[in-house]
Design a protein around this motif. Sequence first.
Motif, mmCIF file in Angstrom:
data_model
loop_
_atom_site.group_PDB
_atom_site.id
_atom_site.type_symbol
_atom_site.label_atom_id
_atom_site.label_comp_id
_atom_site.label_asym_id
_atom_site.label_seq_id
_atom_site.Cartn_x
_atom_site.Cartn_y
_atom_site.Cartn_z
ATOM 1 N N MET A 1 43.339 38.380 32.427
ATOM 2 C CA MET A 1 43.889 38.714 33.725
ATOM 3 C C MET A 1 42.967 38.237 34.851
ATOM 4 S SD MET A 1 46.342 40.008 35.271
ATOM 5 C CE MET A 1 46.748 40.642 36.846
ATOM 6 N N LYS A 2 41.642 38.471 34.664
ATOM 7 C CA LYS A 2 40.720 38.074 35.723
ATOM 8 C C LYS A 2 40.641 36.549 35.847
ATOM 9 C CE LYS A 2 36.490 38.323 32.996
ATOM 10 N NZ LYS A 2 35.176 38.911 32.872
ATOM 11 N N TYR A 3 40.909 35.837 34.736
ATOM 12 C CA TYR A 3 40.915 34.378 34.805
ATOM 13 C C TYR A 3 42.090 33.869 35.630
ATOM 14 C CZ TYR A 3 37.386 34.563 31.148
ATOM 15 O OH TYR A 3 36.255 34.816 30.444
ATOM 16 N N ARG A 4 43.224 34.530 35.504
ATOM 17 C CA ARG A 4 44.391 34.145 36.306
ATOM 18 C C ARG A 4 44.142 34.366 37.796
ATOM 19 N NH1 ARG A 4 49.982 35.992 33.378
ATOM 20 N NH2 ARG A 4 49.914 34.402 31.755
ATOM 21 N N VAL A 5 43.549 35.506 38.123
ATOM 22 C CA VAL A 5 43.258 35.818 39.523
ATOM 23 C C VAL A 5 42.259 34.802 40.072
ATOM 24 C CG1 VAL A 5 42.230 37.530 41.062
ATOM 25 C CG2 VAL A 5 43.812 38.263 39.268
ATOM 26 N N THR A 6 41.238 34.485 39.285
ATOM 27 C CA THR A 6 40.240 33.494 39.718
ATOM 28 C C THR A 6 40.881 32.135 39.897
ATOM 29 O OG1 THR A 6 38.549 34.714 38.479
ATOM 30 C CG2 THR A 6 38.017 32.471 39.152
ATOM 31 N N ALA A 7 41.734 31.746 38.973
ATOM 32 C CA ALA A 7 42.412 30.454 39.076
ATOM 33 C C ALA A 7 43.312 30.395 40.302
ATOM 34 C CB ALA A 7 43.221 30.188 37.810
ATOM 35 N N MET A 8 44.050 31.455 40.545
ATOM 36 C CA MET A 8 44.928 31.482 41.720
ATOM 37 C C MET A 8 44.113 31.436 43.015
ATOM 38 S SD MET A 8 47.868 31.281 40.679
ATOM 39 C CE MET A 8 49.317 32.050 41.269
#
Length: 123
Positions: A1-8
């Motif tokens: 989940m935190k990877y998605r937020v970082t990517a976005m």
Amino acid sequence: MKYRVTAMLLIVCIMSSGFSRFFVYAGFELNRNYIATKLCENRNKPWLHCNGHCYLMKKLKQAEDKQAANERETQKNLVQENYYQTPGQVKFFTQVLRVIPIPNNRIHLPEGHGAIFRPPQLS
């Protein structure tokens, strides 16, 4: 989940650098009245009908200069000279290459003056 937020977040940051003119224009449109009454250089000259466009042009120029400076800095960072030197090793081969004789299967012409129309003799 935190990877998605970082990517976005990274995608938004990258996209926002390309749309700096859009953000300046959007900020001008949202605050047009305030800019025209408080920040405009020609607010004391209403007959010019500037309405803050001088401020908008100044901000667009600043954004364009900042973007050009960022591009120049990026180009400087892309060109990097790397010198990495490993100790050189010289390798000598001790085997001598073999000489392969080429067979001599050539046609020998007769020596002497024979008949002109006589075919050559194979030896």
